[in-house]
Write an enzyme that holds these catalytic residues in place. Structure first.
Site, PDB file in Angstrom:
ATOM      1  N   ILE A  41       0.555  -1.682   0.115  1.00 42.18           N
ATOM      2  CA  ILE A  41       0.049  -0.090   0.087  1.00 42.18           C
ATOM      3  C   ILE A  41       1.123   1.519   0.010  1.00 42.18           C
ATOM      4  O   ILE A  41       0.997   2.564   0.517  1.00 42.18           O
ATOM      5  CB  ILE A  41      -0.561   0.243   1.274  1.00 42.18           C
ATOM      6  CG1 ILE A  41      -0.113  -0.024   2.732  1.00 42.18           C
ATOM      7  CG2 ILE A  41      -2.226  -2.021   0.968  1.00 42.18           C
ATOM      8  CD1 ILE A  41      -0.893  -0.130   3.869  1.00 42.18           C
ATOM      9  N   ALA A  47       4.469  -6.335   7.536  1.00 38.21           N
ATOM     10  CA  ALA A  47       6.216  -6.584   6.899  1.00 38.21           C
ATOM     11  C   ALA A  47       6.477  -8.145   7.963  1.00 38.21           C
ATOM     12  O   ALA A  47       7.052  -8.776   7.620  1.00 38.21           O
ATOM     13  CB  ALA A  47       6.819  -5.429   7.442  1.00 38.21           C
ATOM     14  N   THR A 105      12.872   2.019   3.338  1.00 40.87           N
ATOM     15  CA  THR A 105      11.804   1.873   3.276  1.00 40.87           C
ATOM     16  C   THR A 105      11.096   2.092   4.876  1.00 40.87           C
ATOM     17  O   THR A 105       9.828   2.388   4.857  1.00 40.87           O
ATOM     18  CB  THR A 105      11.321   0.383   2.405  1.00 40.87           C
ATOM     19  OG1 THR A 105      11.357  -0.032   3.338  1.00 40.87           O
ATOM     20  CG2 THR A 105      11.498   0.653   0.761  1.00 40.87           C
ATOM     21  N   GLY A 135       7.167  -4.322  13.567  1.00 39.83           N
ATOM     22  CA  GLY A 135       6.818  -3.651  12.644  1.00 39.83           C
ATOM     23  C   GLY A 135       6.878  -1.909  12.913  1.00 39.83           C
ATOM     24  O   GLY A 135       7.545  -1.667  13.624  1.00 39.83           O
ATOM     25  N   GLU A 173       3.298   1.861  11.701  1.00 40.24           N
ATOM     26  CA  GLU A 173       2.606   3.070  12.661  1.00 40.24           C
ATOM     27  C   GLU A 173       2.803   3.299  13.614  1.00 40.24           C
ATOM     28  O   GLU A 173       2.491   4.542  14.645  1.00 40.24           O
ATOM     29  CB  GLU A 173       0.751   2.109  13.481  1.00 40.24           C
ATOM     30  CG  GLU A 173       0.601   1.416  12.208  1.00 40.24           C
ATOM     31  CD  GLU A 173      -0.826   0.702  12.247  1.00 40.24           C
ATOM     32  OE1 GLU A 173      -1.577   0.714  11.569  1.00 40.24           O
ATOM     33  OE2 GLU A 173      -1.411  -0.146  13.612  1.00 40.24           O
TER      34      GLU A 173
END
Ligand code: FAD
Ligand code: SF4
Lengths: 316, 724
Positions: free
Chosen positions: B467, B511, B614, B682, B685
């Site tokens: 996304i 991920a 990334t 991850g 967020e």
């Protein structure tokens, strides 16, 4: 969007005549406002008269020592013009504070003056709005409505929308005059002060143009000198309409001119308020916004105008 | 593959590709406009028609009549389907408001018709011709403050331990405040968009923009009442979602119904002005936080109650999510309330819970530090914990919150002497620094993949989505690393319901879950290769497989393997989470009250960072969103109408370039061998969590004005700024 026909005339008077003759016709210049409104069906012209072939894209000097700006001069060209930057810096600063680079490349002088309000209820065609659908009521004035961005003065019970232009606020401080050609081929000069109308009971009537009348130029009187500044206040740093904006021209002797944006249906200026300039920001704003009628959500604009002007006066 | 014990030493500890910077392998496709996003897939099926939605224009109530005559007769129109034409559709997974069907209007801009025409313009013009009569529902009190007052103290606490009364008595330093966060809209760049071919009402193919292929695959079948086997969906590129595209949404349903009615494939995108009220959003919250501390700074009690709104059956925004886990405290009381209101649906938006919760909790922590006359960094350090506050027997797998704070303070040049609020000024700008802690859980979901050697390439297929996060790249890295190949040897295929089911993209679990799924499939492939070549004890190195001194290439084989990762029960013995610290410096204009961020730093403790470039993009993107949340994003509720009035991007102000100054990110690159074989968690967020509070704390430090209501707009400050 409704289907429409299209033409691109090359003569200004003929364009005006056509606009009066074809019912539901509209001029289109940069299209940055009109096309958006057509997609949302807030405007639904049946015929578009593209003014980009009229050749009105030059800035020339007037006999009086001022400048005559063709209506098709883009905001980008206008703000970058050496003469404007030197003698009418408030205009360059105001235009630079508006929209984005891409939009200013397309936006024209006349189109900018005629851009329509950004009231959220005007934009939602399901909502009542006297400006968009006369007689339907004002969506922004009902209980619980969102009015933070809207006007505090010059408004009416029918409409509290603001005129969103930055450029026009600077032009108002400069005493600009709008030049037009009417459908019968006559030219007219309308001082900017009289160009935009207050809503009263007819918020759908936003300016002094008659049906079909075409803006050809905006004339700036001879330079007035002074320190010229424009301060636009908004929640984010760029790409937002003004909560409040202030155009200031201040002479070395402390006199000068002040026009406000973001507070009224037109660039807001008065001779009485100008006269208060030597007495400071509070005096100017008290005079200029005397009789203001804000909503609970936008009452802060009055304090904000005063504080913004105070910051500018300290510097000018 | 089962993950049944902590990872121990494995191939990722000597990695040469995983953990290293790799620019996006899909980058060239994206910057040249060649990446196939849903709405532009003109080539996938012939004869595509255009659909345009119609939304309800009342807050709630009933539709009494719809007139579609004019629309049906309009030029180019092929079909019109209204919500009155069909029964209410079944709800898909986590859908709360029905997406279509029946006469009930549950929220503004709920989809009530779709018009299909030969051109987009024709469909849009015809949609405008539909007239609708309504019976409006009863007036509703939309005040969340009133809801809080009604609900406070009711219901069983979600977390309760220790003696709260004692904690707040006898010489405790206390604070007790209310905090408000507004509704927030995802407003990702790519709107909800779908092309659906259900021309014959039989098999259905959808080219859509969605984060969760498997969930949406099932939901689409459920909603349309057809067998899942007959449905195929693809979503290889997604222009952002932020949680808005976790579920089946109206665009896909309307395109499907339009397609069946018109007997042709239909493409449909939700117009931007419909996105805010039609789709889901993050609920506003009202929160009360009470803290009690000993004079030495150790917390004695934390009480956190929250209310958010939702439609019946919804989940709202649980702003207390982090509180039971973030700081040590002798006693705690935590309760989340839901107030039912007929407003557009509230559901997950990036860091659901923590994003809104930390906006409040981390101001409260700042307030307490001040009450204690402590440096807010030191105060947080004093209340760090390595175990679950309510259950000391449950440790965190890895928790390096203290290092985040310490390294951040050092790198940022944090002034621990804490000059008095309002005392630092440069020209017209009051300058202040703020800090906030970041916390976000580290969930992992089962995730599968197929790994195969095809035409000299290692092909990876999984229904995982990208996304904008970088999934293509990190999964290719994982595959190349595991097979000891190069990035060029790998061909990635994502986002297709024909591929093995993955975790999908959400909750920052994507991920870690999907990379482990790819690892599992590649390990299975290694075994297959060894078998096929008759090798025992095969080793993979430098693009070759061998045993002993014999080595050979394996890219000419024809071999495949499918596997998935299943997460073992042992993980339940640990709390897994990610941590961070945000440092922000702001200037507040002393005249106008405009707040502008001057610089920002995030320090993240999120396990192994699979790809620093990334991951950095994820974190700085979160920080940008945090600036928007702090300073401008606000869904303006018209309380007379039950709708959000500022429903376009001119009036819902997300941060723009000029709002974003220098951003710095430091990854601690801690390894968490309980979290996954890659020892990764991850970051998607974490970068958002706490940012807004750091801004609010910086505004306080700059001005001495304590704002507890977001966004922190100038009108809240004007009357408290110095006289001019
Ligand atoms: C995203 C966005 C952000 C923006 N932000 C700002 C901002 O911050 N500040 C700001 O000031 N503006 C802003 N604008 C507005 C922008 O300045 C105007 O859209 C632009 O100036 C309009 O000029 P145009 O030539 O494109 O007009 P058009 O869209 O072509 O026309 C606008 C109106 O003028 C009429 N018209 C055009 N030329 C003539 C003529 N010669 N005679 C008679 N009538 C004519 C048209 O019929 C139409 O009614 C923004 C616009 C957008 C889309
Ligand atoms: S303020 Fe004016 S533009 Fe806005 S809804 Fe009322 S009438 Fe319409």
């Amino acid at each position: 969007m409704k289907a429409f026909s299209y033409e691109k005339p090359t003569d200004a008077a003929a364009a005006a005549a056509r606009a009066a003759e074809v019912e539901g016709a509209k001029f289109v210049a940069g299209g940055t406002n009109l096309l958006d409104l057509m997609k949302l069906q807030i405007e639904a012209p049946v015929h578009l008269i593209d003014v980009n072939g009229l050749g009105l894209d030059e800035i020339t000097e007037t006999d009086e020592g001022g400048l005559r700006i063709g209506t098709l001069v883009t905001n980008t060209t206008l703000m970058a013009d050496d003469r404007i930057r030197r003698d009418y810096a408030v205009l360059t600063r105001a235009i630079a504070a508006g929209a984005s680079g891409q939009l200013r490349n397309k936006a024209t002088t006349g189109g900018n003056l005629l851009q329509r309000t950004r009231c959220p209820y005007f934009y939602d065609t399901a909502m009542p709005c006297n400006k968009r659908a006369p007689g339907s009521g004002c969506g922004a004035l009902s209980e619980g409505a969102f009015s933070r961005q809207l006007g505090v003065i010059g408004t009416s019970e029918s409409c509290i929308a603001t005129h969103p232009s930055d450029m026009a606020v600077a032009m108002r401080a400069l005493d600009a005059v709008v030049e037009t050609v009417t459908p019968s081929g006559n030219t007219r000069q309308i001082p900017l002060e009289e160009f935009h109308l207050l809503p009263g009971d007819t918020p759908e009537q936003e300016n002094a143009l008659m049906d079909g009348e075409l803006i050809t130029h905006v004339v700036l009187p001879a330079p007035v000198g002074g320190v010229q500044s424009y301060h636009k206040v908004r929640d984010r740093a760029s790409y937002a309409f003004a909560l409040v904006s202030v155009a200031l021209i201040r002479q070395p002797d402390g006199t000068g001119r002040v026009a406000l944006g973001g507070v009224a249906p037109k660039p807001w200026r008065s001779a009485e308020a100008d006269a208060e300039l030597p007495n400071g920001a509070r005096a100017v704003i008290a005079k200029l916004l005397e009789g203001a009628n804000p909503t609970e959500e936008n009452a802060f604009k009055i304090t904000l105008a005063e504080r913004t002007l105070a910051a500018m006066l300290k510097e000018a | 593959m089962q993950f049944n014990e902590p990872a121990g030493t494995n191939l990722f500890d000597s990695a040469t590709i995983v953990g290293k910077d790799h620019t996006r392998i899909d980058g060239p496709l994206k910057v040249t406009g060649a990446a196939p996003y849903a709405y532009e897939r003109h080539d996938v099926v012939e004869g595509q028609l255009y659909g345009y939605p119609v939304g309800a224009t009342i807050g709630h109530g009933t539709i009494t009549a719809m007139d579609t005559e004019a629309a049906k007769a309009a030029p180019g129109v092929r079909a019109v389907v209204t919500t009155l034409d069909i029964d209410p559709l079944e709800l898909g997974m986590n859908n709360v408001a029905r997406l279509f069907g029946g006469s009930e209007v549950m929220h503004y801009h709920q989809a009530i018709a779709v018009v299909v025409a030969d051109s987009f313009e024709q469909a849009r013009a015809a949609a405008n011709l539909i007239t609708v009569s309504y019976e409006e529902g009863e007036a509703v009190d939309y005040s969340l403050d009133a809801a809080f007052e009604r609900m406070e103290g009711t219901g069983e606490p979600d977390t309760q331990y220790g003696d709260m009364e004692a904690a707040f008595s006898d010489g405790a330093v206390t604070i007790d405040q209310m905090y408000h966060t507004p509704g927030e809209s995802h407003q990702m760049m790519e709107p909800f968009a779908s092309i659906v071919d259900w021309s014959d009402g039989g098999d259905l193919t959808g080219w859509i923009s969605n984060q969760m292929i498997n969930w949406t695959h099932g939901s689409l079948a459920t909603t349309l009442g057809i067998n899942k086997e007959r449905v195929r969906i693809e979503s290889p590129y997604v222009g952002g979602g932020f949680g808005g595209k976790l579920w089946l949404r109206a665009d896909t349903v309307l395109a499907a119904l339009g397609s069946r009615a018109a007997g042709a494939p239909v493409k449909l995108a939700l117009p931007r002005p419909m996105m805010m009220n039609n789709a889901t959003h993050r609920s506003a919250t009202v929160q009360r936080i009470r803290l009690a501390a000993n004079p030495d700074g150790s917390l004695r009690g934390i009480s956190h109650e929250n209310v958010s709104y939702c439609l019946p059956g919804g989940r709202g925004e649980n702003a207390t999510a982090q509180t039971p886990l973030f700081y040590a405290s002798e006693a705690m009381h935590v309760k989340n309330h839901l107030a039912e209101m007929p407003l557009p649906e509230t559901a997950d938006m990036r860091a659901p819970g923590e994003a809104a919760g930390l906006m409040a909790l981390e101001i409260a922590m700042d307030e307490m530090a001040e009450a204690l006359e402590m440096d807010p960094v030191a105060f947080r350090l004093a209340n760090d914990t390595q175990v679950t506050p309510s259950n000391p027997d449950m440790p965190f797998s890895e928790r390096h919150f203290a290092e985040c704070l310490e390294q951040g303070a050092e790198a940022f040049g944090w002034d621990s002497s804490r000059p008095a609020p309002g005392s630092r000024r440069e020209g017209d700008w009051l300058i202040g620094q703020g800090v906030a802690g970041a916390f976000r859980g580290a969930l992992a979901l089962p995730s599968g993949a197929r790994a195969a050697i095809e035409n000299g390439k290692l092909v990876i297929e999984t229904d995982m989505t990208d996304i904008g996060t970088g999934s293509y790249t990190i999964l290719a890295q994982t595959a190349a690393e595991t097979m000891s190949l190069t990035m060029d040897d790998v061909e990635m295929r994502l986002g297709n319901s024909a591929y093995p089911v993955s975790s999908g993209s959400g909750g920052q679990f994507g991920a870690v879950s999907s990379s482990t799924g790819v690892y599992a499939a590649c390990m299975a492939l290694r075994e297959k290769i060894a078998q096929q070549l008759g090798l025992e004890e095969a080793t993979f190195a430098d693009g070759q497989v061998g045993s002993g001194n014999e080595r050979q290439s394996f890219l000419e084989l024809d071999v495949e393997a499918v596997d998935s990762i299943q997460w073992g029960d042992f993980m339940g013995e640990f709390q897994k989470a990610t941590f961070g610290a945000h440092f922000v410096e702001v200037g507040v204009n002393v005249y106008t009250g405009e707040t502008r961020v001057r610089r920002m730093l995030a320090v993240c403790d999120a396990g192994r960072i699979i790809n620093p470039v990334t991951a950095r993009s994820q974190v700085i993107g979160g920080m940008v969103m945090g600036v928007g949340a702090a300073l401008s994003e606000d869904m303006a509720l018209d309380t007379g109408r039950g709708m959000f009035a500022n429903h376009d991007l001119a009036s819902y102000e997300v941060a723009v370039h000029a709002d974003i100054p220098e951003q710095e990110v430091i990854f601690l690159d801690t390894l968490d061998d309980v979290a996954s074989p890659l020892k990764a968690k991850g970051v998607g967020e974490l970068g958002l969590c706490g940012v807004a509070a750091a801004v609010a704390n910086a505004v306080y430090n700059a001005t001495g004005i304590r704002l507890r209501e977001y966004p922190l707009t100038l009108d809240l400050m004007l009357d408290q700024l110095p006289e001019v």
